[in-house]
Design an enzyme around this catalytic site. Structure first.
Site, mmCIF file in Angstrom:
data_model
loop_
_atom_site.group_PDB
_atom_site.id
_atom_site.type_symbol
_atom_site.label_atom_id
_atom_site.label_comp_id
_atom_site.label_asym_id
_atom_site.label_seq_id
_atom_site.Cartn_x
_atom_site.Cartn_y
_atom_site.Cartn_z
ATOM 1 N N HIS A 114 0.856 -1.186 0.000
ATOM 2 C CA HIS A 114 0.000 0.000 0.000
ATOM 3 C C HIS A 114 0.889 1.233 0.000
ATOM 4 O O HIS A 114 1.945 1.254 0.635
ATOM 5 C CB HIS A 114 -0.893 0.006 1.247
ATOM 6 C CG HIS A 114 -1.467 1.356 1.572
ATOM 7 N ND1 HIS A 114 -0.970 2.162 2.586
ATOM 8 C CD2 HIS A 114 -2.485 2.055 1.003
ATOM 9 C CE1 HIS A 114 -1.668 3.285 2.624
ATOM 10 N NE2 HIS A 114 -2.583 3.249 1.682
ATOM 11 N N ASN A 116 0.522 5.808 -0.422
ATOM 12 C CA ASN A 116 -0.344 6.975 -0.578
ATOM 13 C C ASN A 116 0.512 8.229 -0.475
ATOM 14 O O ASN A 116 1.371 8.326 0.405
ATOM 15 C CB ASN A 116 -1.427 6.973 0.511
ATOM 16 C CG ASN A 116 -2.362 8.155 0.409
ATOM 17 O OD1 ASN A 116 -2.027 9.258 0.829
ATOM 18 N ND2 ASN A 116 -3.541 7.927 -0.139
#
Length: 308
Positions: A114, A116
């Site tokens: 992940h 971001n």
């Protein structure tokens, strides 16, 4: 400020193409990232306005599902979640631009990743806008290899040390604390970097750190994919992966700031929830066998100093 936001947007859209292209090169069937461009209508009933591009891959032999999603949105008032700890921002308009990705591999020996990277500007329409960056990347192995975690963290440390030697220990600790399921007393994975409210230096210095950090994601993840994607696995391995994916779902729906912000602000639900795994399972009061590979995972996914 608008010019700086546009510069970051240009960087993120190019990064989106770079990441999807690099991941596709490891796919062994016809699966490709599809592009779903969207735009919120500019009407009075819409709390959130803006546009984005969600790039999705599904059904791959290597990547069972993945999303690399860009968005640029604005609203007249920050949602309650965003101002809970910063009351001075309550009632302010905002602009948010970011790239978020989650990759769910098919093989249980390849970890989920992940990342971001985002910028927020509160009061962008005023004489004194307040800006800050946020982001990071983290790794969630199902059957972990210590050398993978070391490589992941070494990549993170190298990029942090280039800008500020206090960043890695600070942002690693923040990552460990953030990706923690309080109701389970479990950590989601082996961590990485997490930072928010980053404006401790000039805009350009923060911009350069965040873009360097974003560019290092592929350096951190692709070697792990290449090393593990062809390992043979059994149905038992797959079942455990699906069980652990359930924890991923729980975290995203209960604790994840981006998910909560998106839903509270009237964001595009299909894009917000696209990070969910394609399949996950829950078993009532399941416990791993003593001494099994699965039991060892729970000892492994605890905060530790990966770089000696």
């Amino acid at each position: 400020m608008q010019e700086k936001i546009s510069k970051f947007e240009d960087f993120l859209t190019q990064l989106q193409q770079n990441i999807t292209t690099a991941l596709e090169q490891h796919e062994t069937n016809a699966a490709k990232f599809i592009s779903d461009k969207w735009q919120k209508p500019d009407t009075p009933d819409q709390k959130l306005k803006g546009y984005g591009n969600s790039m999705i891959i599904e059904g791959g032999e290597i990547f069972e599902k993945g999303v690399v999603a860009f968005s640029r949105v604005h609203g007249s008032e920050l949602p309650p979640f965003a101002t809970a700890k910063r009351q001075e921002l309550a009632g302010k308009s905002f602009i948010a631009t970011g790239l978020s990705l989650v990759i769910h591999p098919r093989n249980p020996f390849v970890p989920t990743s992940h990342a971001n990277f985002r910028i927020f500007i509160a009061g962008a329409d005023t004489d004194n806008p307040i800006w800050w960056f946020g982001g990071g990347f983290d790794l969630t192995p199902y059957y972990p290899f210590e050398e993978d975690a070391i490589h992941w963290h070494q990549t993170a440390k190298n990029i942090c040390d280039k800008h500020d030697k206090t960043y890695y220990p600070k942002f690693k600790k923040w990552c460990d604390e953030y990706f923690y399921l309080k109701h389970r007393d479990e950590y989601r994975g082996v961590g990485g970097l997490f930072f928010d409210d980053l404006n401790d230096k000039s805009f350009d210095e923060c911009f350069n750190f965040v873009t360097d950090c974003a560019n290092s994601y592929l350096d951190a993840y692709i070697p792990i994919v290449a090393q593990r994607k062809n390992i043979e696995y059994s149905q038992k391995h797959k079942d455990f992966q699906l069980y652990r994916r359930g924890r991923y779902v729980e975290f995203n729906l209960v604790f994840d700031r981006g998910t909560i912000f998106g839903l509270q602000s009237g964001g595009r639900t299909e894009s917000i929830l696209s990070s969910m795994p394609p399949m996950a399972t829950w078993k009532y009061n399941w416990q791993p066998e003593l001494g099994s590979e699965e039991e060892k995972v729970y000892q492994y996914i605890k905060p530790r100093d990966w770089i000696k």
